[in-house]
Scaffold this motif. Structure first.
Motif, PDB file in Angstrom:
ATOM      1  N   ASP A 253      17.353 148.519 -44.871  1.00 53.35           N
ATOM      2  CA  ASP A 253      15.778 148.498 -45.375  1.00 53.35           C
ATOM      3  C   ASP A 253      15.020 149.164 -44.386  1.00 53.35           C
ATOM      4  OD1 ASP A 253      17.012 146.544 -47.284  1.00 53.35           O
ATOM      5  OD2 ASP A 253      16.923 144.951 -45.802  1.00 53.35           O
ATOM      6  N   GLU A 254      15.202 149.518 -43.467  1.00 55.05           N
ATOM      7  CA  GLU A 254      13.898 150.220 -42.708  1.00 55.05           C
ATOM      8  C   GLU A 254      13.733 151.598 -43.432  1.00 55.05           C
ATOM      9  OE1 GLU A 254      17.566 150.247 -39.981  1.00 55.05           O
ATOM     10  OE2 GLU A 254      16.432 148.858 -41.354  1.00 55.05           O
ATOM     11  N   ALA A 255      12.503 152.210 -43.375  1.00 51.00           N
ATOM     12  CA  ALA A 255      12.247 153.635 -43.686  1.00 51.00           C
ATOM     13  C   ALA A 255      12.851 154.679 -42.783  1.00 51.00           C
ATOM     14  CB  ALA A 255      10.778 153.706 -43.833  1.00 51.00           C
ATOM     15  N   TRP A 256      13.315 155.521 -43.694  1.00 52.08           N
ATOM     16  CA  TRP A 256      13.903 156.571 -42.998  1.00 52.08           C
ATOM     17  C   TRP A 256      13.038 157.906 -43.438  1.00 52.08           C
ATOM     18  CZ3 TRP A 256      19.840 157.114 -43.257  1.00 52.08           C
ATOM     19  CH2 TRP A 256      20.555 156.215 -42.540  1.00 52.08           C
ATOM     20  N   PRO A 257      12.303 158.455 -42.501  1.00 53.43           N
ATOM     21  CA  PRO A 257      11.243 159.471 -42.898  1.00 53.43           C
ATOM     22  C   PRO A 257      11.980 161.058 -43.181  1.00 53.43           C
ATOM     23  CG  PRO A 257      11.208 159.212 -40.354  1.00 53.43           C
ATOM     24  CD  PRO A 257      12.029 158.173 -40.791  1.00 53.43           C
ATOM     25  N   ALA A 258      12.617 161.059 -44.099  1.00 53.69           N
ATOM     26  CA  ALA A 258      13.309 162.208 -44.352  1.00 53.69           C
ATOM     27  C   ALA A 258      12.359 163.143 -45.133  1.00 53.69           C
ATOM     28  CB  ALA A 258      14.483 162.043 -45.399  1.00 53.69           C
ATOM     29  N   ARG A 259      11.421 162.403 -46.079  1.00 50.15           N
ATOM     30  CA  ARG A 259      10.480 163.185 -46.959  1.00 50.15           C
ATOM     31  C   ARG A 259       9.365 162.449 -46.819  1.00 50.15           C
ATOM     32  NH1 ARG A 259      11.059 164.197 -53.182  1.00 50.15           N
ATOM     33  NH2 ARG A 259      13.060 165.193 -52.596  1.00 50.15           N
ATOM     34  N   GLU A 260       8.075 163.199 -46.523  1.00 52.65           N
ATOM     35  CA  GLU A 260       6.807 162.440 -46.578  1.00 52.65           C
ATOM     36  C   GLU A 260       6.520 161.801 -48.054  1.00 52.65           C
ATOM     37  OE1 GLU A 260       4.062 160.966 -44.529  1.00 52.65           O
ATOM     38  OE2 GLU A 260       4.831 162.808 -43.430  1.00 52.65           O
ATOM     39  N   ARG A 261       6.433 160.504 -47.969  1.00 55.35           N
ATOM     40  CA  ARG A 261       6.216 159.686 -48.985  1.00 55.35           C
ATOM     41  C   ARG A 261       5.316 158.716 -48.777  1.00 55.35           C
ATOM     42  NH1 ARG A 261      11.412 158.660 -50.266  1.00 55.35           N
ATOM     43  NH2 ARG A 261      11.516 160.238 -51.879  1.00 55.35           N
ATOM     44  N   VAL A 262       3.969 158.734 -49.320  1.00 55.40           N
ATOM     45  CA  VAL A 262       2.797 158.041 -48.946  1.00 55.40           C
ATOM     46  C   VAL A 262       2.536 157.122 -50.000  1.00 55.40           C
ATOM     47  CG1 VAL A 262       0.247 158.149 -48.333  1.00 55.40           C
ATOM     48  CG2 VAL A 262       1.973 160.044 -47.555  1.00 55.40           C
ATOM     49  N   VAL A 263       2.670 155.847 -49.787  1.00 54.57           N
ATOM     50  CA  VAL A 263       2.115 154.619 -50.583  1.00 54.57           C
ATOM     51  C   VAL A 263       0.734 154.386 -50.478  1.00 54.57           C
ATOM     52  CG1 VAL A 263       2.540 152.294 -51.379  1.00 54.57           C
ATOM     53  CG2 VAL A 263       4.341 153.854 -51.035  1.00 54.57           C
ATOM     54  N   VAL A 264      -0.144 154.447 -51.379  1.00 52.54           N
ATOM     55  CA  VAL A 264      -1.563 154.077 -51.164  1.00 52.54           C
ATOM     56  C   VAL A 264      -1.767 152.681 -51.929  1.00 52.54           C
ATOM     57  CG1 VAL A 264      -3.968 154.599 -51.644  1.00 52.54           C
ATOM     58  CG2 VAL A 264      -2.274 156.470 -51.081  1.00 52.54           C
ATOM     59  N   ALA A 265      -1.962 151.526 -51.307  1.00 55.90           N
ATOM     60  CA  ALA A 265      -2.288 150.356 -51.911  1.00 55.90           C
ATOM     61  C   ALA A 265      -3.760 150.122 -52.310  1.00 55.90           C
ATOM     62  CB  ALA A 265      -1.974 149.232 -51.001  1.00 55.90           C
ATOM     63  N   VAL A 266      -3.699 150.227 -53.791  1.00 56.10           N
ATOM     64  CA  VAL A 266      -5.287 150.297 -54.221  1.00 56.10           C
ATOM     65  C   VAL A 266      -5.563 148.692 -54.876  1.00 56.10           C
ATOM     66  CG1 VAL A 266      -5.233 152.666 -54.631  1.00 56.10           C
ATOM     67  CG2 VAL A 266      -4.433 151.381 -56.334  1.00 56.10           C
ATOM     68  N   THR A 267      -6.772 148.359 -55.083  1.00 54.31           N
ATOM     69  CA  THR A 267      -7.036 147.122 -55.520  1.00 54.31           C
ATOM     70  C   THR A 267      -7.868 147.270 -56.764  1.00 54.31           C
ATOM     71  OG1 THR A 267      -9.437 147.314 -54.332  1.00 54.31           O
ATOM     72  CG2 THR A 267      -7.425 146.092 -53.355  1.00 54.31           C
ATOM     73  N   GLY A 268      -8.456 148.596 -57.030  1.00 53.20           N
ATOM     74  CA  GLY A 268      -9.047 148.929 -58.165  1.00 53.20           C
ATOM     75  C   GLY A 268     -10.525 148.926 -58.098  1.00 53.20           C
ATOM     76  N   GLY A 269     -11.034 148.620 -56.598  1.00 53.89           N
ATOM     77  CA  GLY A 269     -12.244 148.619 -56.262  1.00 53.89           C
ATOM     78  C   GLY A 269     -13.029 149.816 -56.078  1.00 53.89           C
ATOM     79  N   PRO A 270     -14.369 149.704 -55.719  1.00 47.09           N
ATOM     80  CA  PRO A 270     -15.009 151.029 -55.303  1.00 47.09           C
ATOM     81  C   PRO A 270     -14.304 151.952 -54.238  1.00 47.09           C
ATOM     82  CG  PRO A 270     -16.057 149.305 -54.648  1.00 47.09           C
ATOM     83  CD  PRO A 270     -15.192 148.598 -55.315  1.00 47.09           C
ATOM     84  N   GLU A 271     -13.598 151.377 -53.453  1.00 46.45           N
ATOM     85  CA  GLU A 271     -12.927 152.097 -52.353  1.00 46.45           C
ATOM     86  C   GLU A 271     -11.543 153.066 -52.646  1.00 46.45           C
ATOM     87  OE1 GLU A 271     -10.746 148.565 -52.257  1.00 46.45           O
ATOM     88  OE2 GLU A 271     -12.788 148.956 -52.756  1.00 46.45           O
ATOM     89  N   THR A 272     -11.186 152.778 -54.061  1.00 48.91           N
ATOM     90  CA  THR A 272      -9.974 153.293 -54.342  1.00 48.91           C
ATOM     91  C   THR A 272      -9.971 154.915 -54.344  1.00 48.91           C
ATOM     92  OG1 THR A 272      -9.522 151.409 -55.781  1.00 48.91           O
ATOM     93  CG2 THR A 272      -8.184 153.292 -56.283  1.00 48.91           C
ATOM     94  N   GLU A 273     -11.055 155.143 -54.898  1.00 50.55           N
ATOM     95  CA  GLU A 273     -10.844 156.769 -55.022  1.00 50.55           C
ATOM     96  C   GLU A 273     -10.854 157.332 -53.543  1.00 50.55           C
ATOM     97  OE1 GLU A 273     -14.122 160.363 -56.517  1.00 50.55           O
ATOM     98  OE2 GLU A 273     -14.183 158.309 -57.533  1.00 50.55           O
ATOM     99  N   THR A 274     -11.736 156.854 -52.475  1.00 49.57           N
ATOM    100  CA  THR A 274     -11.414 157.366 -51.098  1.00 49.57           C
ATOM    101  C   THR A 274      -9.991 157.230 -50.726  1.00 49.57           C
ATOM    102  OG1 THR A 274     -13.737 156.356 -50.717  1.00 49.57           O
ATOM    103  CG2 THR A 274     -12.311 157.052 -48.850  1.00 49.57           C
ATOM    104  N   LEU A 275      -9.170 156.225 -50.715  1.00 48.07           N
ATOM    105  CA  LEU A 275      -7.891 155.957 -50.414  1.00 48.07           C
ATOM    106  C   LEU A 275      -6.974 156.930 -51.180  1.00 48.07           C
ATOM    107  CD1 LEU A 275      -9.173 153.166 -49.463  1.00 48.07           C
ATOM    108  CD2 LEU A 275      -6.821 152.111 -49.921  1.00 48.07           C
ATOM    109  N   VAL A 276      -7.229 157.061 -52.423  1.00 45.86           N
ATOM    110  CA  VAL A 276      -6.139 158.000 -53.247  1.00 45.86           C
ATOM    111  C   VAL A 276      -6.307 159.550 -52.653  1.00 45.86           C
ATOM    112  CG1 VAL A 276      -5.779 159.146 -55.371  1.00 45.86           C
ATOM    113  CG2 VAL A 276      -6.231 156.534 -55.225  1.00 45.86           C
ATOM    114  N   ARG A 277      -7.610 159.938 -52.510  1.00 45.75           N
ATOM    115  CA  ARG A 277      -7.802 161.254 -52.020  1.00 45.75           C
ATOM    116  C   ARG A 277      -7.211 161.562 -50.715  1.00 45.75           C
ATOM    117  NH1 ARG A 277     -10.829 164.235 -55.528  1.00 45.75           N
ATOM    118  NH2 ARG A 277     -12.041 162.999 -56.980  1.00 45.75           N
ATOM    119  N   ARG A 278      -7.531 160.563 -49.851  1.00 49.84           N
ATOM    120  CA  ARG A 278      -7.044 160.627 -48.371  1.00 49.84           C
ATOM    121  C   ARG A 278      -5.382 160.920 -48.405  1.00 49.84           C
ATOM    122  NH1 ARG A 278      -8.734 159.381 -42.995  1.00 49.84           N
ATOM    123  NH2 ARG A 278      -7.279 160.070 -41.680  1.00 49.84           N
ATOM    124  N   GLY A 279      -4.912 159.759 -49.240  1.00 48.16           N
ATOM    125  CA  GLY A 279      -3.376 159.915 -49.382  1.00 48.16           C
ATOM    126  C   GLY A 279      -2.828 161.042 -50.154  1.00 48.16           C
ATOM    127  N   ALA A 280      -3.529 161.691 -50.940  1.00 46.22           N
ATOM    128  CA  ALA A 280      -3.199 162.986 -51.291  1.00 46.22           C
ATOM    129  C   ALA A 280      -3.014 164.050 -50.500  1.00 46.22           C
ATOM    130  CB  ALA A 280      -4.039 163.473 -52.619  1.00 46.22           C
TER     131      ALA A 280
END
Length: 868
Positions: A253-280
């Motif tokens: 179950d634990e993560a194996w960092p074989a490939r950079e895979r970034v999950v961005v947890a978003v609420t849909g609030g005003p901070e979502t755009e900042t989080l998505v761009r940072r994750g990208a």
């Protein structure tokens, strides 16, 4: 010394072997193991790598033979055959041509431990036991013989149309992707486009006379770069599948960092755009990184965000190259962690909490709980402008969480005694109305926190303490005055009423929130129905993600529908999807003929209702696909009707003209034949013969067009000699009207000789008709990688670019022929015949004026499909 090999980089899916060996059983199965060398283009070194592997195995004592290897005249590749046993090929005589193929029976009789088989996608000669070489390989594997083979990425069935769009060449020899996916090992043989072009220029891939054409056509830098990317991505996906299968088999179950895979947890609030761009930005730092935006739809009474806001954020994620995912979950933090582990995420991005300090101090919040439960997965908390400003836009939390219920029971048990003690200590405010109002206020507060049952306990304790401590006679449960008894009864009644209303409101809020979450998910699924080409798998994957299941499959009833029911797969999601109803955790009927099979956690009743709602959408999708199929048939029938109408209009004149001429000539010969001169008689007979030929040509075209339209054209493709076909096609052309340059040494083409002759005859006849006097038509043929190209060049008026496609439509003259000179079917029939042979017919401008018809014909097992 074996000679210098090509520079190659390899990415090997070693895990595939162990996973598939486990799938076959305990290792005692006699089934052989398959290793595939995959290349982006001819000449990268697949065959060389295969032969080198054969030598390494032989040096370790393995019994190795060469079943079939195509060296294509490459010196270094041919040198590696030395020292390896080569099984003689089987000779096939077909229509005067001698062909050789791998002798499967001889290999089976020899029974080696390992056999080397080149060009997996090759089409066998007519009369062979199997139509394709990969079927020969399957037979060898089934007999327990290990096989090492080669294939180019353009021959994978799923990439056939993509490769055609990139290179302009449609591959006729393909292999199903599943054949290669089942391989125990897949190794990518890689080479940069510049290095491959240097190899080509040095004559290490093709003969010198073919180099210039190859460099300027198939082997352009852009083509090679795109093919290389396809090969790398396809191999990376197979490695990812193998890794996921291994982790699933081993219960990791634990993560194996074989490939950079970034999950961005978003609420849909005003901070979502900042989080998505940072994750990208994080995902793009490494090659092959993935961005996954996750939105958890809560069913706990928390009001969701506006759908239009989520739509904007989803569009931003897709614009940045990421993917949007939606799941249902009462526990948001746990849903985020489960999703991250399920996709083997290397990082989870969450926004800094928007709650104020006091609220954050009272409870940890989602961000803190994600960090606490993350384990080996890195969690990055991204600050933003909304951090610490408080959560806005959320209504009252009607949720009856475990923590709130526990607090309510504590207040109900301790609140009344504490309040009674405070009232006794205060003194002076011990009048019964004041006491009862305070106990009532406490009960209402308990009801607001924990609902009905804790409030009932608070009301009963408050009534008993009020009676015992503040109603005469004191310190007894007796009540002297009826009005005091009424006051306590009213206290209990009001407490019960208020508690009931609060509890009902809380439950209704939870149900409403759950309904909204499900509606939002159904909206997302509806969007996938409209935008995703493969609709059923996309909807099933959305359902799997939303309910956090292991896998989902859609089953359809097969057979005549009579019991016992037999179900067949109509589509599956990603992950560990069930293959039938028997190996599913739960099944949800959609209708009498469709069934959803689910594998994973046990579903709650409301989850089953949600699955049923998704099933109805799937039912609509299946029905839509059926209606589309019927619409295509209806459209085809309408087009046939239009063609019949055009045919009748054409027949009214174009067929009557030669018939009238024939009738007139025959009548004249019969009535006055003995009185006309021999010269006039010969002229009449020549005209009758000419008009008969015209009539025969028109009828042949009509019959051919009807067969093409009905899909009843029988194609018998065999290796044929192009120069002989061209000479037969020019039999009816006037002498001197055509110059022919078709070398005899051209390789055999894979085509139906009769259909190809008719296509060339129509094209040449059309060119001769429009060429000016004294400017003969040129027919030129040359070999290019994977094909032979025939050009029919005229210097007539030409055709504008916007009308070139219309040239090939039936009954289209485009002003190029008067009435009585054909039905406008010649080019339509020619294009149909060429396509039936797997080729292409296109129109280009002739330099200096005129039109050039370019006919491209595939080669059987040559060009980009073959060689190292």
């Amino acid at each position: 010394m074996r000679g210098a090999g090509p520079v190659r980089g390899a990415a090997t899916t070693e895990e595939v072997g162990s996973v598939q060996a486990a799938a076959r059983g305990d290792g005692s199965s006699p089934h052989g193991r398959l290793r595939v060398y995959l290349g982006a283009a001819p000449g990268v070194g697949k065959t060389y790598a295969m032969l080198d592997e054969g030598h390494r195995r032989a040096e370790r004592g393995v019994d190795v033979v060469v079943g079939l290897v195509e060296t294509h005249g490459r010196v270094h590749t041919a040198a590696l055959l030395e020292g390896l046993e080569v099984v003689p090929r089987r000779t096939v005589l077909h229509r005067g041509a001698t062909l050789t193929e791998m002798d499967v029976d001889a290999v089976l009789a020899r029974r080696p431990a390992l056999v080397l088989v080149d060009e997996l996608a090759h089409t066998n000669a007519p009369g062979s036991r199997h139509a394709k070489r990969w079927q020969d390989v399957d037979e060898l594997l089934a007999a327990g013989v290990d096989v090492v083979t080669t294939v180019n990425v353009q021959h994978l069935e799923s990439l056939n149309d993509v490769v055609e769009a990139i290179t302009g060449v449609r591959q006729q020899e393909t292999v199903p992707d599943d054949v290669v996916r089942r391989a125990d090992q897949i190794e990518l043989v890689d080479m940069s486009p510049e290095s491959l072009r240097r190899r080509l220029a040095h004559g290490n891939v093709y003969a010198a006379e073919k180099v210039d054409a190859a460099l300027t056509q198939y082997f352009r830098v852009g083509n090679l770069t795109a093919l290389r990317e396809l090969a790398l991505l396809w191999t990376a996906d197979r490695v990812d599948e193998a890794l996921a299968a291994y982790r699933r088999e081993q219960g990791i179950d634990e993560a194996w960092p074989a490939r950079e895979r970034v999950v961005v947890a978003v609420t849909g609030g005003p901070e979502t755009e900042t989080l998505v761009r940072r994750g990208a930005r994080i995902a793009q730092r490494g090659s092959g990184g993935e961005l996954l935006a996750l939105h958890v739809l809560r069913g706990d009474g928390l009001t969701g965000v506006a759908p239009d806001s989520l739509g904007r954020h989803r569009a931003l994620v897709e614009q940045l190259g990421g993917s949007w995912h939606t799941v249902l979950g009462d526990d948001v933090a746990q849903a985020v962690l489960d999703f991250a582990r399920g996709v083997n995420a290397t990082q989870v991005l969450v926004g800094a909490t928007r709650r104020r300090r006091v609220a954050a101090a009272l409870s940890p919040g989602i961000t803190a709980r994600v960090i606490q439960g993350s384990g080996d997965t890195d969690v990055l908390v991204v600050t933003h402008e909304e951090a610490g400003r408080g959560v806005r836009g959320h209504g009252p939390r009607g949720v009856l969480s475990v923590r709130r219920v526990a607090l309510a029971w504590a207040l109900a048990g301790l609140g009344p005694p504490v309040l009674a003690a405070l009232l006794r200590a205060a003194g002076g405010i011990e009048t019964l109305p004041t006491v009862l109002m305070l106990f009532l206020a406490l009960t209402v507060g308990v009801a607001l926190v924990g609902g009905l049952r804790p409030a009932l306990l608070s009301a009963v304790l408050g009534g008993l303490l009020g009676n015992f401590l503040f109603v005469a006679p004191l310190h007894t449960l007796s009540i002297a005055e009826p009005r005091n008894a009424l006051a306590i009864a009213v206290l209990l009644a009001v407490a019960v009423g208020v508690s009931t209303v609060v509890d009902l409101a809380a439950r209704r809020t939870v149900e409403a929130a759950r309904a909204r979450a499900e509606a939002d998910t159904l909206t997302a699924i509806a969007g996938a129905v409209l935008t995703v080409p493969e609709t059923v798998p996309a909807v099933l994957e959305q359902l799997r993600e939303s309910l956090r299941l292991d896998g989902v499959a859609l089953l359809g009833r097969s057979g005549d529908g009579r019991p016992p029911a037999r179900w067949e797969l109509r589509g599956t999601s990603a992950g560990d999807a069930p293959t039938g109803a028997d190996d599913a955790t739960a099944t949800v009927p959609v209708d009498d003929d469709l069934l959803l099979a689910l594998r994973g956690r046990t579903l709650a009743p409301q989850d089953v209702r949600f699955v049923a709602a998704v099933g109805q959408q799937l039912r609509a999708v299946v029905e839509r696909d059926r209606l589309r199929s019927e619409a295509r048939l209806t459209r085809a029938e309408r087009e046939r009707g239009e063609m019949r109408t055009a045919l009748l209009a054409a027949v009214s004149h174009d067929l009557r003209t030669p018939l009238a001429a024939i009738k007139a000539g025959v009548t004249a010969l019969r009535s006055v034949g003995d009185r006309i001169s021999p010269a006039d008689r010969d002229e009449l007979l020549a005209d009758v013969d000419h008009q008969s030929d015209r009539l025969q040509h028109l009828v042949d075209n009509l019959l051919d067009m009807s067969r093409l339209d009905a899909g009843a054209l029988a194609v018998h493709a065999d290796p044929v000699t192009l120069d002989e076909v061209v000479l037969r096609a020019l039999g009816a052309v006037p002498e001197g009207a055509v110059d022919v340059d078709v070398p005899e040494e051209l390789p055999l083409v894979h085509a139906d000789a009769g259909l190809l002759e008719r296509a060339l005859a129509n094209v040449v006849e059309n060119a001769v008709r429009h060429s000016p006097p004294g400017r003969p038509v040129r027919v030129v043929a040359q070999e290019v990688p994977d094909a032979v190209v025939v050009r029919v060049v005229d210097h007539g008026p030409g055709v504008p670019d916007d009308r070139k496609d219309r040239m090939f439509a039936a009954f289209q003259r485009l002003g190029d022929a008067p009435r009585g000179h054909g039905l406008g079917l010649g080019l339509a029939v020619a294009q149909g015949f060429v396509r039936a042979n797997g080729g292409a017919l296109e129109a280009e401008d002739t330099p200096g004026g005129g039109l050039t018809m370019v006919l491209t014909l595939p080669l059987p097992g040559r060009g980009p499909g073959g060689g190292a």
